[in-house]
Design an enzyme around this catalytic site. Structure first.
Site, short mmCIF file in Angstrom:
data_model
loop_
_atom_site.label_atom_id
_atom_site.label_comp_id
_atom_site.label_asym_id
_atom_site.label_seq_id
_atom_site.Cartn_x
_atom_site.Cartn_y
_atom_site.Cartn_z
N ASP A 96 48.34 30.32 39.73
CA ASP A 96 47.07 30.64 39.09
C ASP A 96 45.94 30.61 40.11
OD1 ASP A 96 44.98 30.96 37.33
OD2 ASP A 96 45.08 28.93 36.53
N ASP A 312 41.88 37.16 39.18
CA ASP A 312 42.62 35.99 38.68
C ASP A 312 44.05 36.31 38.27
OD1 ASP A 312 43.50 33.68 37.52
OD2 ASP A 312 42.12 33.74 35.83
#
Ligand SMILES: *[C@@H]1O[C@H](CO)[C@@H](O)[C@H](O)[C@H]1NC(C)=O
Ligand SMILES: *[C@@H]1O[C@H](CO)[C@@H](O)[C@H](O)[C@H]1NC(C)=O
Ligand SMILES: *[C@@H]1O[C@H](CO)[C@@H](O)[C@H](O)[C@H]1NC(C)=O
Ligand SMILES: *[C@@H]1O[C@H](CO)[C@@H](O)[C@H](O)[C@H]1NC(C)=O
Length: 484
Positions: A96, A312
């Site tokens: 992440d 992201d």
């Protein structure tokens, strides 16, 4: 608040499980996850890793094997495998770039998942069973760095606690531990050998909300954000790697490439990162659909009016400010005036289409500062839910920060099938179209050689079709209050 066992709110990770729905046999698992460090941010600047002594610069490259995929109807996340402790065990953690710390579920954890529909064996970390594992106490540098100095109420031997709260209301909390983590250091073409690093990470002792839901359960999250608390920063400050990493998320087959180290091939063009932002933020200048510029009413760039465009890997879809979204959708659908769209699960615009979507819909490209562009093909922004039914991956973010900035968040549907390079040393981010089942070349600073790093797919099998329906309420109000 009990001061002795104060829970430090290290970071806020907003994870909005936008929707899960069953249509036929397909379950949507769209994840919208991005981190914000809130109050913790300024406290991190003084951090120095506990063992930051350097034996010269012995900078290697690291190969992190990937599994999972970015399909909203499938895994909807990418993960890697880490080996932790002595004797070591393997842990599957989501990669992440929207959050900072590594945490894994710990033995005795309250409400941690015990099985996963991702067909990975879950494992809980046991501090007592590892000869090299130690709890991080509140007087240690790692802990002090989080909070801009030591907690005045820190008592000898007290743990360094943390809590991570997600946008869907779920939460993980625990304490920091330090142990050896083994990574695959690149030592030749498609060759690796084991490298040790002593890393501080979160040991989750309690979870609440959907984080433990078996449909997408992993052992934890590996944050690749910029903070000094990240695994990358800890490895860099102990002189093991450069602060450069890259990913190539395979949107076709799943898995892909994730590597730490300077990429020498393919060449990528880059754009500067906006300084002092909590996320990987770049400046969007214009958007083109089918070769024509979208007429955007307000200035996209420049100080003050800046719209943060967040890159992201922990988010599945792409979220655009309302005005960009409306204009983009108009153009995207322009060539299909007779197409009837229906709203599925109050969220997705879907339609029946039997042809090749790449011929029927326009290419979308985003243009960033320094003439870097990012092209997204129809088969990437559209996803299929049945033989002839497609849904649109563009979403209206409907989100604003406290000071009225609208959020543009580009997730896996936009980032996949490209090599994306995050160069934290030069504060740039760049990408180029790439075949993510092929390979890249990274530089090994120790030997001066460049080595090939290949693609991996550690997912054991495809996981289409699931039985359970989980629905979430979109907590926009929650986000409006928290994003800043
Ligand atoms: C991280 O620490 C280094 C020194 O160890 C410092 O130069 C840098 O500014 C810090 N960065 C952040 C984002 O805290
Ligand atoms: C990694 O750590 C283990 C246990 O401390 C040690 O036995 C081993 O030699 C280390 N390996 C490297 C490459 O440092
Ligand atoms: C980073 O910047 C330095 C100095 O400008 C330059 O020499 C180096 O090549 C850059 N690194 C990359 C990976 O672009
Ligand atoms: C991508 O690379 C793989 C492995 O080298 C190869 O088998 C495949 O044909 C390539 N795909 C395309 C579209 O070039």
């Amino acid at each position: 608040m009990d001061l002795r066992r104060r829970i430090f709110l290290l970071l806020l990770l907003f994870s909005v499980q936008l929707i899960c729905l069953v249509k036929g046999n397909i379950v949507f698992k769209v994840q919208h996850k991005f981190g914000g460090r809130g109050a913790g941010r300024s406290a991190l600047t003084s951090f120095r890793a506990h063992d930051s002594f350097r034996h010269g610069r012995m900078l290697g490259a690291v190969d992190l094997p990937l599994g999972g995929n970015g399909q909203p109807t499938d895994a909807a996340l990418y993960y890697t495998k880490l080996s932790i402790g002595n004797p070591s065990n393997d842990y599957h953690v989501q990669v992440d770039t929207g959050s900072d710390i590594l945490w894994v579920n710990c033995v005795g954890c309250d409400k941690c998942p015990t099985k996963s529909d991702l067909k990975i064996a879950l494992k809980q970390y046991d501090l007592k069973a590892s000869s090299t594992g130690k709890a991080v106490t509140c007087d240690q540098d790692f802990c002090s760095a989080m909070f801009n100095g030591q907690d005045p109420d820190c008592k000898v031997g007290a743990f360094c606690d943390y809590a991570v709260t997600y946008g869907d209301g779920s939460r993980t909390e625990g304490y920091f531990v330090r142990d050896d983590i083994k990574l695959d250091e690149v030592t030749g073409n498609l060759q690796t050998s084991s490298m040790n690093g002593s890393i501080a990470f979160g040991c989750s002792s309690k979870q609440s909300g959907e984080l433990g839901s078996s449909s997408e359960a992993v052992d934890g999250i590996l944050g690749f954000g910029q903070a000094n608390t990240s695994v990358l920063s800890q490895l860099a400050s102990s002189g093991k790697v450069k602060k450069i990493f890259s990913h190539c998320l395979d949107g076709v087959k799943g898995g892909g490439i994730f590597a730490i180290g300077q990429v020498v091939q393919p060449k990528v063009k880059s754009t500067p990162l906006v300084p002092n932002e909590a996320h990987y933020n770049v400046v969007l200048k214009s958007v083109e659909v089918g070769g024509g510029s979208l007429d955007l009413p307000t200035d996209l760039s420049g100080p003050g009016s800046q719209r943060g465009t967040i890159i992201d890997s922990g988010t599945t879809l792409a979220y655009l400010p309302d005005e960009i979204y409306e204009r983009l959708m108009e153009k995207v659908m322009e060539r299909q005036p007779n197409l009837k769209t229906q709203i599925v699960e109050q969220q997705f615009k879907c339609f029946d289409y039997s042809g090749n979507v790449d011929n029927g819909f326009p290419v979308v490209s985003f243009h960033f500062e320094d003439s870097l562009s990012l092209t997204v093909y129809p088969h990437e922004y559209l996803f299929k839910i049945s033989d002839e039914e497609w849904c649109i991956g563009w979403q209206s973010s409907g989100m604003q920060t406290k000071d009225g900035k609208e959020i543009t968040l580009l997730g896996d549907i936009v980032l996949s099938n490209k090599l994306v390079v995050y160069d934290l040393e030069n504060q740039t981010i760049g990408w180029t179209e790439h075949n993510c089942s092929s390979s890249i070349k990274v530089r090994d600073e120790k030997s001066g050689n460049s080595y090939t790093v290949g693609a991996h797919d550690i997912s054991s099998s495809s996981i289409l079709s699931r039985g359970n329906i989980i629905s979430f309420v979109l907590l926009i109000a929650f986000l409006l209050n928290l994003i800043d």
